[in-house]
Design a protein around this motif. Structure first.
Motif, PDB file in Angstrom:
ATOM      1  N   LYS A  63      11.140   8.831   3.162  1.00  0.00           N
ATOM      2  CA  LYS A  63      11.099   7.931   1.998  1.00  0.00           C
ATOM      3  C   LYS A  63      11.574   6.530   2.366  1.00  0.00           C
ATOM      4  CE  LYS A  63      12.385   7.357  -2.827  1.00  0.00           C
ATOM      5  NZ  LYS A  63      11.637   6.149  -2.867  1.00  0.00           N
ATOM      6  N   VAL A  64      12.611   6.437   3.176  1.00  0.00           N
ATOM      7  CA  VAL A  64      13.107   5.123   3.616  1.00  0.00           C
ATOM      8  C   VAL A  64      12.016   4.419   4.416  1.00  0.00           C
ATOM      9  CG1 VAL A  64      14.778   3.953   5.112  1.00  0.00           C
ATOM     10  CG2 VAL A  64      15.533   5.787   3.597  1.00  0.00           C
ATOM     11  N   ILE A  65      11.376   5.147   5.316  1.00  0.00           N
ATOM     12  CA  ILE A  65      10.303   4.564   6.129  1.00  0.00           C
ATOM     13  C   ILE A  65       9.144   4.123   5.241  1.00  0.00           C
ATOM     14  CG2 ILE A  65       8.563   5.081   7.896  1.00  0.00           C
ATOM     15  CD1 ILE A  65      10.731   6.938   9.170  1.00  0.00           C
ATOM     16  N   ASP A  66       8.756   4.964   4.288  1.00  0.00           N
ATOM     17  CA  ASP A  66       7.655   4.631   3.377  1.00  0.00           C
ATOM     18  C   ASP A  66       7.988   3.421   2.512  1.00  0.00           C
ATOM     19  OD1 ASP A  66       6.234   6.783   4.398  1.00  0.00           O
ATOM     20  OD2 ASP A  66       6.660   8.094   2.695  1.00  0.00           O
ATOM     21  N   ASP A  67       9.211   3.394   1.949  1.00  0.00           N
ATOM     22  CA  ASP A  67       9.621   2.272   1.090  1.00  0.00           C
ATOM     23  C   ASP A  67       9.654   0.969   1.877  1.00  0.00           C
ATOM     24  OD1 ASP A  67       9.876   3.964  -1.074  1.00  0.00           O
ATOM     25  OD2 ASP A  67      12.076   4.013  -1.021  1.00  0.00           O
ATOM     26  N   TYR A  68      10.224   1.005   3.059  1.00  0.00           N
ATOM     27  CA  TYR A  68      10.308  -0.200   3.877  1.00  0.00           C
ATOM     28  C   TYR A  68       8.909  -0.682   4.247  1.00  0.00           C
ATOM     29  CZ  TYR A  68      11.770  -3.486   7.444  1.00  0.00           C
ATOM     30  OH  TYR A  68      11.962  -4.626   8.154  1.00  0.00           O
ATOM     31  N   THR A  69       8.042   0.254   4.649  1.00  0.00           N
ATOM     32  CA  THR A  69       6.671  -0.092   5.024  1.00  0.00           C
ATOM     33  C   THR A  69       5.935  -0.725   3.849  1.00  0.00           C
ATOM     34  OG1 THR A  69       6.588   1.678   6.667  1.00  0.00           O
ATOM     35  CG2 THR A  69       4.481   0.851   5.870  1.00  0.00           C
ATOM     36  N   GLU A  70       6.034  -0.126   2.690  1.00  0.00           N
ATOM     37  CA  GLU A  70       5.348  -0.646   1.508  1.00  0.00           C
ATOM     38  C   GLU A  70       5.863  -2.037   1.127  1.00  0.00           C
ATOM     39  OE1 GLU A  70       4.379   0.803  -3.032  1.00  0.00           O
ATOM     40  OE2 GLU A  70       4.966   2.295  -1.545  1.00  0.00           O
TER      41      GLU A  70
END
Length: 116
Positions: A63-70
């Motif tokens: 989720k951290v990776i997805d949020d940062y990427t988005e």
């Protein structure tokens, strides 16, 4: 994906050292795996995953990776095509800090600095 030279460059992100333009281009080319001259979400996630993995004392979930990427895509993707070019990145670079603080429901600038 992450060779020794890339790992050394990623360490500069954590120490707040400025990247030389040749180092930046090396990072760009390493993660632009389809050689389209754009960084797409999948490619950016690989960069974020490697960057976060270079901090062994912390563990980050997907989720951290997805949020940062988005968040990064939202900031630099000027024409909303789900990817950004080096030109889009350059145009938005000066505005990054103010934009990070205006993303509702996304990590703000301070949170992103803590992640990195």
């Amino acid at each position: 994906m992450c060779d020794t030279a890339i790992k050394e460059i990623l360490e500069k992100f954590h120490s707040n050292m400025k990247l030389h333009c040749t180092e930046f281009i090396k990072i760009w080319k390493n993660y632009d795996t389809d050689k389209s001259n754009f960084i797409e979400a999948k490619e950016l996630k690989n960069f974020v995953r490697d960057l976060l993995a270079s901090t062994p004392d912390k563990v980050y979930d997907q989720k951290v990776i997805d949020d940062y990427t988005e968040t990064v895509i939202d900031i630099f993707d000027m024409n909303n095509d789900g990817k950004f070019s080096i030109h889009e990145l350059a145009k938005k670079q000066a505005e990054t800090n103010s934009l990070l603080n205006k993303q509702p429901g996304r990590p703000d600038c301070c949170q992103l600095k803590k992640i990195l």
